[in-house]
Design an enzyme around this catalytic site. Structure first.
Site, PDB file in Angstrom:
ATOM      1  N   TYR A   1      26.998  -5.741-156.350  1.00 54.10           N
ATOM      2  CA  TYR A   1      25.916  -4.908-155.441  1.00 54.10           C
ATOM      3  C   TYR A   1      26.901  -3.416-155.657  1.00 54.10           C
ATOM      4  O   TYR A   1      28.665  -3.569-155.192  1.00 54.10           O
ATOM      5  CB  TYR A   1      26.023  -5.870-153.888  1.00 54.10           C
ATOM      6  CG  TYR A   1      25.572  -6.599-154.286  1.00 54.10           C
ATOM      7  CD1 TYR A   1      23.567  -6.035-154.945  1.00 54.10           C
ATOM      8  CD2 TYR A   1      24.797  -7.559-153.542  1.00 54.10           C
ATOM      9  CE1 TYR A   1      22.797  -7.208-155.123  1.00 54.10           C
ATOM     10  CE2 TYR A   1      24.093  -8.312-152.893  1.00 54.10           C
ATOM     11  CZ  TYR A   1      22.768  -8.079-154.152  1.00 54.10           C
ATOM     12  OH  TYR A   1      21.879  -9.157-153.933  1.00 54.10           O
TER      13      TYR A   1
HETATM   14  N1  LIG Z   1      18.945 -12.738-155.532  1.00 56.29           N
HETATM   15  C1  LIG Z   1      17.921 -11.136-155.679  1.00 56.29           C
HETATM   16  O1  LIG Z   1      17.656 -10.880-156.674  1.00 56.29           O
HETATM   17  C2  LIG Z   1      18.513 -10.738-154.002  1.00 56.29           C
HETATM   18  C3  LIG Z   1      17.554  -9.638-153.716  1.00 56.29           C
HETATM   19  C4  LIG Z   1      17.503  -9.036-153.101  1.00 56.29           C
HETATM   20  C5  LIG Z   1      17.696  -9.824-151.697  1.00 56.29           C
HETATM   21  N2  LIG Z   1      18.615 -10.575-151.910  1.00 56.29           N
HETATM   22  C6  LIG Z   1      19.708 -10.672-150.240  1.00 56.29           C
HETATM   23  O2  LIG Z   1      19.038 -10.841-149.503  1.00 56.29           O
HETATM   24  C7  LIG Z   1      19.399 -10.144-148.602  1.00 56.29           C
HETATM   25  C8  LIG Z   1      18.599 -10.064-147.537  1.00 56.29           C
HETATM   26  O3  LIG Z   1      17.340  -9.134-148.523  1.00 56.29           O
HETATM   27  P1  LIG Z   1      17.080  -7.632-148.187  1.00 56.29           P
HETATM   28  O4  LIG Z   1      18.348  -7.171-147.521  1.00 56.29           O
HETATM   29  O5  LIG Z   1      16.204  -7.236-149.668  1.00 56.29           O
HETATM   30  O6  LIG Z   1      15.472  -7.504-147.136  1.00 56.29           O
HETATM   31  P2  LIG Z   1      15.725  -8.141-146.134  1.00 56.29           P
HETATM   32  O7  LIG Z   1      16.568  -9.176-145.132  1.00 56.29           O
HETATM   33  O8  LIG Z   1      14.327  -8.382-145.712  1.00 56.29           O
HETATM   34  O9  LIG Z   1      15.676  -6.740-145.251  1.00 56.29           O
HETATM   35  C9  LIG Z   1      16.582  -5.567-144.118  1.00 56.29           C
HETATM   36  C10 LIG Z   1      16.590  -5.288-143.634  1.00 56.29           C
HETATM   37  O10 LIG Z   1      15.589  -5.654-142.343  1.00 56.29           O
HETATM   38  C11 LIG Z   1      16.560  -4.424-141.648  1.00 56.29           C
HETATM   39  N3  LIG Z   1      17.243  -5.062-140.597  1.00 56.29           N
HETATM   40  C12 LIG Z   1      17.679  -6.580-140.786  1.00 56.29           C
HETATM   41  N4  LIG Z   1      17.630  -7.133-139.123  1.00 56.29           N
HETATM   42  C13 LIG Z   1      17.429  -6.276-138.437  1.00 56.29           C
HETATM   43  C14 LIG Z   1      17.288  -6.513-136.923  1.00 56.29           C
HETATM   44  N5  LIG Z   1      17.467  -7.281-136.649  1.00 56.29           N
HETATM   45  N6  LIG Z   1      16.281  -5.112-136.567  1.00 56.29           N
HETATM   46  C15 LIG Z   1      15.685  -4.055-136.764  1.00 56.29           C
HETATM   47  N7  LIG Z   1      16.185  -3.983-138.709  1.00 56.29           N
HETATM   48  C16 LIG Z   1      16.596  -4.986-139.252  1.00 56.29           C
HETATM   49  C17 LIG Z   1      17.303  -3.366-141.698  1.00 56.29           C
HETATM   50  O11 LIG Z   1      16.968  -2.377-143.160  1.00 56.29           O
HETATM   51  P3  LIG Z   1      17.392  -1.011-142.092  1.00 56.29           P
HETATM   52  O12 LIG Z   1      17.507  -1.209-140.535  1.00 56.29           O
HETATM   53  O13 LIG Z   1      17.380   0.157-142.567  1.00 56.29           O
HETATM   54  O14 LIG Z   1      15.650  -1.021-141.873  1.00 56.29           O
HETATM   55  C18 LIG Z   1      17.881  -4.440-143.182  1.00 56.29           C
HETATM   56  O15 LIG Z   1      18.849  -3.807-143.648  1.00 56.29           O
HETATM   57  C19 LIG Z   1      20.081  -8.812-149.096  1.00 56.29           C
HETATM   58  O16 LIG Z   1      21.129  -8.237-148.079  1.00 56.29           O
HETATM   59  C20 LIG Z   1      20.457 -10.257-150.338  1.00 56.29           C
HETATM   60  O17 LIG Z   1      22.062 -10.400-149.912  1.00 56.29           O
HETATM   61  C21 LIG Z   1      18.962 -11.481-153.136  1.00 56.29           C
END
Ligand SMILES: NC(=O)c1ccc[n+]([C@@H]2O[C@H](COP(=O)([O-])OP(=O)(O)OC[C@H]3O[C@@H](n4cnc5c(N)ncnc54)[C@H](OP(=O)(O)O)[C@@H]3O)[C@@H](O)[C@H]2O)c1
Length: 341
Positions: free
Chosen positions: A65
């Site tokens: 990351y």
């Molecule tokens: N194992 C893997 O291969 C893998 C792959 C992907 C992710 N992950 C992990 O999973 C975590 C979460 O997934 P993700 O970050 O991909 O997507 P997610 O959790 O589905 O979406 C996160 C995004 O949604 C928005 N958000 C979050 N809370 C909010 C709220 N309360 N109100 C409004 N907008 C909000 C923010 O972006 P904005 O404010 O810019 O809209 C945030 O960065 C990652 O950070 C990572 O640690 C793992």
């Protein structure tokens, strides 16, 4: 949720993929002060959640990351925030954070020793002697079975060497999960967690089977991208804002125009629950499915709102209505290319 001895996972964690990632998330170092506040909010709210049974705040990170010169930035920031938190924790009584890192399956990591070295480097960035959870970021079984064997051995060595309180995997489907679980069990190493993309827009046969297999094996299922990269908060759906970066626009391109009916159902259930936001309902649904969602967050306000999901206890009929709306919308998010069966 309980795993190996002395290892417990809270009901909801925080994802930190965005912390250091310019390309997908538009990160800039000017965001660090707010990320520090987000970190503190997650620690405080986990400690307040009685149902998390004293588990430390879960932060999901990875050694891959951070983009370009910022490689490793997410772990570095967690290390800095953790150090500051410890220095300000007067009585030293607070729960430790549960730092969950993922070791990338880089093509050059082909020996068991390279996994151990990778974990040692993460510990240095995270400024701890032992990580809460060390996970294989993705399996190599589809393209390099020999490397896959090295990853398994290395993960076992990390646990035996006391570098991690627990070990887990990510992007493993049910078949591959059973295989690594059996291998580690043969060494006396408990497999604590399995992390997969799981949300209302990513809930197909593989995820459903994984829910059942994890329950059977006593493995905690961690749901990543539980908000479908922010789509399920409602702000980027039909007529919503444009995604902040080109890569996210591309990720939303197919799903965004179709997810209106699901967003309306999330809104309806939110009203039924006394005024939850769409995103909170999406996270409460993950919890109701027996998973631990790790929504990514960049501000303390987002963290606070996400933990608000824990106030809801969705009924089976509310879950079914949401799943029906998701199914009927035909909207799906792109699956991870490394995900196995
Ligand atoms: N194992 C893997 O291969 C893998 C792959 C992907 C992710 N992950 C992990 O999973 C975590 C979460 O997934 P993700 O970050 O991909 O997507 P997610 O959790 O589905 O979406 C996160 C995004 O949604 C928005 N958000 C979050 N809370 C909010 C709220 N309360 N109100 C409004 N907008 C909000 C923010 O972006 P904005 O404010 O810019 O809209 C945030 O960065 C990652 O950070 C990572 O640690 C793992």
């Amino acid at each position: 949720m309980k795993g190996p001895k002395e290892f417990s996972v809270p009901r909801l964690g925080t994802g930190t993929w965005a912390w250091g990632n310019k390309v997908v998330w538009g990160y800039d170092i000017s965001m660090d002060a707010e990320l520090g506040r987000a970190y503190e909010a997650a620690r405080r709210l986990t400690a307040c959640d009685q149902a998390s049974n004293g588990a430390g705040a879960l932060f999901d990170t990875g050694d891959s990351y951070g983009t370009g010169r910022l490689s490793g930035r997410s772990e570095v920031l967690l290390g800095e925030f953790g150090e500051r938190h410890r220095s300000e924790d007067d009585d030293g009584e607070g729960e430790e954070a549960l730092l969950a890192t993922k070791l990338a399956t880089y093509p050059w990591r082909v020996t068991r020793r390279s996994m151990v070295s990778a974990c040692e480097a993460s510990l240095r960035r995270l400024k701890v002697d032992k990580v809460g959870l060390a996970q294989i970021h993705w399996p190599a079984s589809n393209y390099n079975p020999l490397q896959e064997q090295a990853l398994w051995r290395g993960l076992g060595d990390i646990y035996d060497g006391g570098l991690a309180r627990a070990v887990g995997v990510s992007n493993y489907g049910p078949k591959q999960l059973k295989k690594i679980h059996a291998y580690l069990a043969g060494r006396g190493v408990p497999l604590a967690t399995c992390q997969v993309q799981l949300s209302l827009l990513s809930y197909g046969p593989m995820q459903k089977e994984l829910v059942a297999v994890c329950a059977d094996l006593g493995v905690t299922l961690i749901a990543y991208s539980p908000l479908a990269l922010g789509l399920l908060t409602g702000k980027y759906g039909e007529g919503g804002a444009k995604a902040p970066t080109a890569i996210r626009s591309l990720a939303f391109r197919k799903a965004a125009p179709k997810c209106g009916p699901l967003l309306r159902e999330l809104e309806r259930v939110g009203e039924e629950c006394g005024g939850l936001t769409q995103g909170q309902v999406a996270l409460a649904w993950c919890v109701a499915k027996g998973t631990v969602p790790i929504p990514g967050a960049k501000t303390a306000a987002q963290v606070e709102q996400n933990f608000g999901a824990l106030g809801a206890d969705l009924t089976a009929s509310q879950c079914a209505a949401l799943e029906r709306a998701a199914e009927e919308s035909g909207a799906r998010v792109q699956q991870n290319i490394f995900q196995t069966e």
